[in-house]
Design a protein around this motif. Structure first.
Motif, short mmCIF file in Angstrom:
data_model
loop_
_atom_site.label_atom_id
_atom_site.label_comp_id
_atom_site.label_asym_id
_atom_site.label_seq_id
_atom_site.Cartn_x
_atom_site.Cartn_y
_atom_site.Cartn_z
N TYR A 46 -42.74 -47.04 -25.24
CA TYR A 46 -41.74 -47.75 -26.05
C TYR A 46 -41.47 -49.13 -25.47
CZ TYR A 46 -37.35 -48.83 -28.37
OH TYR A 46 -36.37 -49.45 -29.08
N GLN A 47 -41.38 -49.22 -24.16
CA GLN A 47 -41.12 -50.49 -23.51
C GLN A 47 -42.30 -51.44 -23.73
OE1 GLN A 47 -40.49 -50.24 -19.30
NE2 GLN A 47 -39.61 -52.28 -19.19
N ALA A 48 -43.51 -50.93 -23.69
CA ALA A 48 -44.69 -51.76 -23.93
C ALA A 48 -44.68 -52.29 -25.36
CB ALA A 48 -45.95 -50.97 -23.65
N ALA A 49 -44.34 -51.44 -26.31
CA ALA A 49 -44.27 -51.87 -27.71
C ALA A 49 -43.17 -52.91 -27.90
CB ALA A 49 -44.02 -50.66 -28.62
N PHE A 50 -42.08 -52.74 -27.21
CA PHE A 50 -40.99 -53.70 -27.29
C PHE A 50 -41.42 -55.05 -26.73
CE2 PHE A 50 -37.08 -55.67 -25.75
CZ PHE A 50 -36.27 -55.54 -26.86
N HIS A 51 -42.11 -55.05 -25.61
CA HIS A 51 -42.59 -56.29 -25.02
C HIS A 51 -43.63 -56.96 -25.92
CE1 HIS A 51 -40.83 -56.32 -20.90
NE2 HIS A 51 -40.59 -55.07 -21.24
N LEU A 52 -44.51 -56.18 -26.49
CA LEU A 52 -45.51 -56.72 -27.40
C LEU A 52 -44.86 -57.35 -28.63
CD1 LEU A 52 -48.49 -57.09 -28.07
CD2 LEU A 52 -48.44 -54.86 -29.18
N ALA A 53 -43.87 -56.68 -29.18
CA ALA A 53 -43.15 -57.24 -30.34
C ALA A 53 -42.44 -58.52 -29.96
CB ALA A 53 -42.16 -56.21 -30.87
N ALA A 54 -41.86 -58.57 -28.76
CA ALA A 54 -41.17 -59.78 -28.32
C ALA A 54 -42.15 -60.93 -28.15
CB ALA A 54 -40.44 -59.51 -27.01
N ILE A 55 -43.33 -60.65 -27.61
CA ILE A 55 -44.34 -61.69 -27.44
C ILE A 55 -44.82 -62.20 -28.79
CG2 ILE A 55 -46.72 -62.11 -26.66
CD1 ILE A 55 -46.06 -60.16 -24.32
N LEU A 56 -45.04 -61.29 -29.73
CA LEU A 56 -45.48 -61.70 -31.07
C LEU A 56 -44.41 -62.53 -31.77
CD1 LEU A 56 -47.30 -58.47 -32.27
CD2 LEU A 56 -48.33 -60.64 -31.59
N MET A 57 -43.17 -62.14 -31.63
CA MET A 57 -42.08 -62.91 -32.24
C MET A 57 -41.98 -64.29 -31.61
SD MET A 57 -39.09 -60.04 -32.88
CE MET A 57 -37.98 -60.99 -31.96
N TRP A 58 -42.18 -64.36 -30.30
CA TRP A 58 -42.07 -65.63 -29.60
C TRP A 58 -43.21 -66.57 -29.98
CZ3 TRP A 58 -44.90 -67.60 -25.20
CH2 TRP A 58 -44.31 -68.73 -24.64
N THR A 59 -44.43 -66.04 -30.15
CA THR A 59 -45.57 -66.89 -30.50
C THR A 59 -45.51 -67.36 -31.95
OG1 THR A 59 -46.92 -64.96 -31.02
CG2 THR A 59 -47.11 -65.88 -28.79
N ARG A 60 -44.87 -66.61 -32.81
CA ARG A 60 -44.76 -67.00 -34.24
C ARG A 60 -43.60 -67.94 -34.49
NH1 ARG A 60 -46.02 -61.18 -36.99
NH2 ARG A 60 -48.17 -61.10 -36.28
N ARG A 61 -42.81 -68.18 -33.50
CA ARG A 61 -41.63 -69.02 -33.66
C ARG A 61 -42.00 -70.43 -33.84
NH1 ARG A 61 -36.72 -70.00 -29.78
NH2 ARG A 61 -38.23 -69.86 -28.16
N ALA A 69 -37.82 -49.42 -34.44
CA ALA A 69 -36.56 -48.97 -35.04
C ALA A 69 -36.43 -47.45 -34.98
CB ALA A 69 -36.46 -49.45 -36.47
N MET A 70 -37.53 -46.75 -35.20
CA MET A 70 -37.47 -45.28 -35.24
C MET A 70 -37.77 -44.64 -33.89
SD MET A 70 -39.20 -44.66 -38.93
CE MET A 70 -38.93 -42.92 -38.88
N ARG A 71 -38.25 -45.44 -32.96
CA ARG A 71 -38.61 -44.97 -31.63
C ARG A 71 -39.56 -43.76 -31.71
NH1 ARG A 71 -35.60 -44.43 -26.02
NH2 ARG A 71 -37.52 -44.23 -24.88
N THR A 72 -40.74 -44.06 -32.27
CA THR A 72 -41.72 -42.99 -32.47
C THR A 72 -42.48 -42.65 -31.19
OG1 THR A 72 -43.32 -44.65 -33.21
CG2 THR A 72 -42.04 -43.52 -34.91
N ASP A 73 -42.47 -43.53 -30.20
CA ASP A 73 -43.16 -43.25 -28.94
C ASP A 73 -42.40 -42.19 -28.15
OD1 ASP A 73 -45.12 -45.22 -29.40
OD2 ASP A 73 -43.70 -46.76 -28.74
N LYS A 74 -43.15 -41.27 -27.57
CA LYS A 74 -42.50 -40.20 -26.82
C LYS A 74 -42.15 -40.64 -25.40
CE LYS A 74 -44.36 -36.36 -29.37
NZ LYS A 74 -44.93 -35.04 -29.31
N LEU A 75 -42.98 -41.48 -24.82
CA LEU A 75 -42.75 -41.91 -23.45
C LEU A 75 -41.99 -43.23 -23.43
CD1 LEU A 75 -46.24 -41.14 -21.87
CD2 LEU A 75 -44.16 -39.76 -21.76
N ALA A 76 -41.09 -43.36 -22.47
CA ALA A 76 -40.30 -44.59 -22.36
C ALA A 76 -41.19 -45.78 -22.04
CB ALA A 76 -39.24 -44.42 -21.28
N ILE A 77 -42.24 -45.59 -21.26
CA ILE A 77 -43.12 -46.70 -20.88
C ILE A 77 -43.88 -47.21 -22.11
CG2 ILE A 77 -45.08 -45.26 -20.20
CD1 ILE A 77 -44.01 -48.22 -18.16
#
Length: 84
Positions: free
Chosen positions: A69-84, A59-67
């Motif tokens: 941030y994208q990795a954190a986004f993918h990790l969050a998506a995977i965690l959300m998908w596995t907890r579903r 939400a706050m985009r604390t990562d400085k590099l776009a890569i």
């Protein structure tokens, strides 16, 4: 109309074309057409975005590099998908 006043913004009834009349609602109190399937899809997308917003780093985009941030986004998506 005197020249010192502001010109009329809205077109006169004679200037309204048939296409304009068709796109306008028939009554101001009548709600627009409700598409249940589009509402379900929009609701699912909004809920998913809100789940991502609950993760502070995304939400706050604390990562400085776009890569990173994208990795954190993918990790969050995977965690959300596995907890579903």
């Amino acid at each position: 109309m005197p020249s010192w006043r502001t010109a009329r913004i809205h077109p006169a009834r004679s200037e309204v074309t048939s296409a304009d009349a068709e796109s306008a609602p028939s009554s101001p109190s009548r709600p627009p057409v409700f598409d249940a399937e589009a509402y379900k899809q929009r609701n699912a997308v909004e809920r998913c975005i809100n789940r991502f917003k609950q993760r502070r780093g995304l939400a706050m985009r604390t990562d400085k590099l776009a890569i990173a941030y994208q990795a954190a986004f993918h990790l969050a998506a995977i965690l959300m998908w596995t907890r579903r």
